[in-house]
Scaffold this motif. Structure first.
Motif, PDB file in Angstrom:
ATOM      1  N   ARG A 107       3.740  -1.531   8.382  1.00  0.00           N
ATOM      2  CA  ARG A 107       4.703  -2.409   7.724  1.00  0.00           C
ATOM      3  C   ARG A 107       5.580  -1.638   6.727  1.00  0.00           C
ATOM      4  N   ALA A 108       5.164  -0.414   6.431  1.00  0.00           N
ATOM      5  CA  ALA A 108       5.915   0.428   5.493  1.00  0.00           C
ATOM      6  C   ALA A 108       5.374   1.845   5.610  1.00  0.00           C
ATOM      7  N   TRP A 109       6.180   2.795   5.165  1.00  0.00           N
ATOM      8  CA  TRP A 109       5.723   4.177   5.099  1.00  0.00           C
ATOM      9  C   TRP A 109       6.519   4.938   4.071  1.00  0.00           C
ATOM     10  N   PHE A 165       0.843  -1.194   0.000  1.00  0.00           N
ATOM     11  CA  PHE A 165       0.000   0.000   0.000  1.00  0.00           C
ATOM     12  C   PHE A 165       0.879   1.246   0.000  1.00  0.00           C
ATOM     13  N   ALA A 166       1.940   1.247   0.820  1.00  0.00           N
ATOM     14  CA  ALA A 166       2.868   2.381   0.842  1.00  0.00           C
ATOM     15  C   ALA A 166       3.628   2.468  -0.474  1.00  0.00           C
ATOM     16  N   GLU A 167       3.968   1.322  -1.051  1.00  0.00           N
ATOM     17  CA  GLU A 167       4.632   1.318  -2.361  1.00  0.00           C
ATOM     18  C   GLU A 167       3.740   1.957  -3.413  1.00  0.00           C
ATOM     19  N   LYS A 168       2.454   1.624  -3.388  1.00  0.00           N
ATOM     20  CA  LYS A 168       1.511   2.204  -4.355  1.00  0.00           C
ATOM     21  C   LYS A 168       1.357   3.708  -4.124  1.00  0.00           C
ATOM     22  N   LEU A 169       1.369   4.135  -2.864  1.00  0.00           N
ATOM     23  CA  LEU A 169       1.312   5.572  -2.580  1.00  0.00           C
ATOM     24  C   LEU A 169       2.538   6.260  -3.156  1.00  0.00           C
ATOM     25  N   PHE A 170       3.716   5.688  -2.933  1.00  0.00           N
ATOM     26  CA  PHE A 170       4.950   6.293  -3.448  1.00  0.00           C
ATOM     27  C   PHE A 170       4.876   6.412  -4.971  1.00  0.00           C
ATOM     28  N   GLU A 171       4.441   5.352  -5.631  1.00  0.00           N
ATOM     29  CA  GLU A 171       4.298   5.377  -7.097  1.00  0.00           C
ATOM     30  C   GLU A 171       3.283   6.424  -7.536  1.00  0.00           C
ATOM     31  N   GLU A 221      10.122   3.287   2.920  1.00  0.00           N
ATOM     32  CA  GLU A 221      10.754   2.429   3.921  1.00  0.00           C
ATOM     33  C   GLU A 221       9.816   1.259   4.186  1.00  0.00           C
ATOM     34  N   THR A 222      10.285   0.039   3.939  1.00  0.00           N
ATOM     35  CA  THR A 222       9.473  -1.161   4.130  1.00  0.00           C
ATOM     36  C   THR A 222      10.178  -2.090   5.116  1.00  0.00           C
ATOM     37  N   PHE A 223       9.363  -2.919   5.790  1.00  0.00           N
ATOM     38  CA  PHE A 223       9.871  -3.807   6.831  1.00  0.00           C
ATOM     39  C   PHE A 223       9.239  -5.184   6.679  1.00  0.00           C
ATOM     40  N   ASP A 224       9.885  -6.186   7.250  1.00  0.00           N
ATOM     41  CA  ASP A 224       9.343  -7.545   7.215  1.00  0.00           C
ATOM     42  C   ASP A 224       8.168  -7.717   8.170  1.00  0.00           C
ATOM     43  N   SER A 225       8.086  -6.862   9.175  1.00  0.00           N
ATOM     44  CA  SER A 225       7.014  -6.949  10.161  1.00  0.00           C
ATOM     45  C   SER A 225       6.550  -5.536  10.507  1.00  0.00           C
ATOM     46  N   VAL A 226       5.527  -5.439  11.321  1.00  0.00           N
ATOM     47  CA  VAL A 226       5.005  -4.144  11.746  1.00  0.00           C
ATOM     48  C   VAL A 226       6.045  -3.450  12.629  1.00  0.00           C
TER      49      VAL A 226
END
Length: 162
Positions: free
Chosen positions: A127-129, A23-29, A59-64
């Motif tokens: 999980r990402a931002w 979801f954060a990746e899609k926001l960045f795009e 910034e993405t992570f494997d967990s929350v």
């Protein structure tokens, strides 16, 4: 506690901490495609934050992960009574980091997910931002905010020093 820094970052998180990082990746795009962020991560031609920003990154992570101001000393209150629950929160956060559920046995008698607590300044779990580094303002322009809400299905903004 880390020393105070003059530089601010604005973190854009999904309001729901269980949303996948994409979801954060899609926001960045979407911010790239919409002209708010340039291809090199710098500001695009459309204003994203009043006053601008230096750099945007995903910034993405494997967990929350927990996102906060990074300076400590923030207020945490019960969502029912607004009573101060900092000491219980600190124990609950450490327990969660060690693998326990993300819950606080609150002084009000209820158990709350840590995301439900009232933080000042704002904090959150994700999980990402999208991190906007060295921002000159702590709000998004109305159009950018609407896009963040749409892409993340609810946005939480956390201001971080440093």
């Amino acid at each position: 506690m880390p020393p105070a820094a003059h530089r601010l970052s604005l973190l854009l998180l999904a309001a729901d901490p269980e949303r996948p990082g994409d979801f954060a990746e899609k926001l960045f795009e979407a911010l790239l495609d919409g002209g708010w962020i340039a291809q090199d991560g710098g500001p695009g031609p459309r204003p994203l934050v009043p006053g601008g920003f230096a750099r945007a990154r995903l910034e993405t992570f494997d967990s929350v992960h927990f996102a906060s101001s990074g300076q400590g000393g923030f207020a945490v209150r019960c969502p029912v009574t607004e009573q101060n629950v900092v000491s219980g929160f600190n124990r609950a956060l450490e327990a969660w980091r060690a693998g326990a559920p993300r819950r606080l046995a609150c002084v009000c008698g209820q158990a709350h997910d840590l995301i439900e607590l009232h933080y000042a300044p704002q904090a959150g779990f994700a999980r990402a931002w999208v991190a906007l580094v060295d921002v000159q303002g702590v709000e998004l322009t109305p159009e950018a905010y609407a896009e963040a809400e749409r892409q993340l299905m609810g946005v939480r903004m956390v201001v971080r020093r440093g």
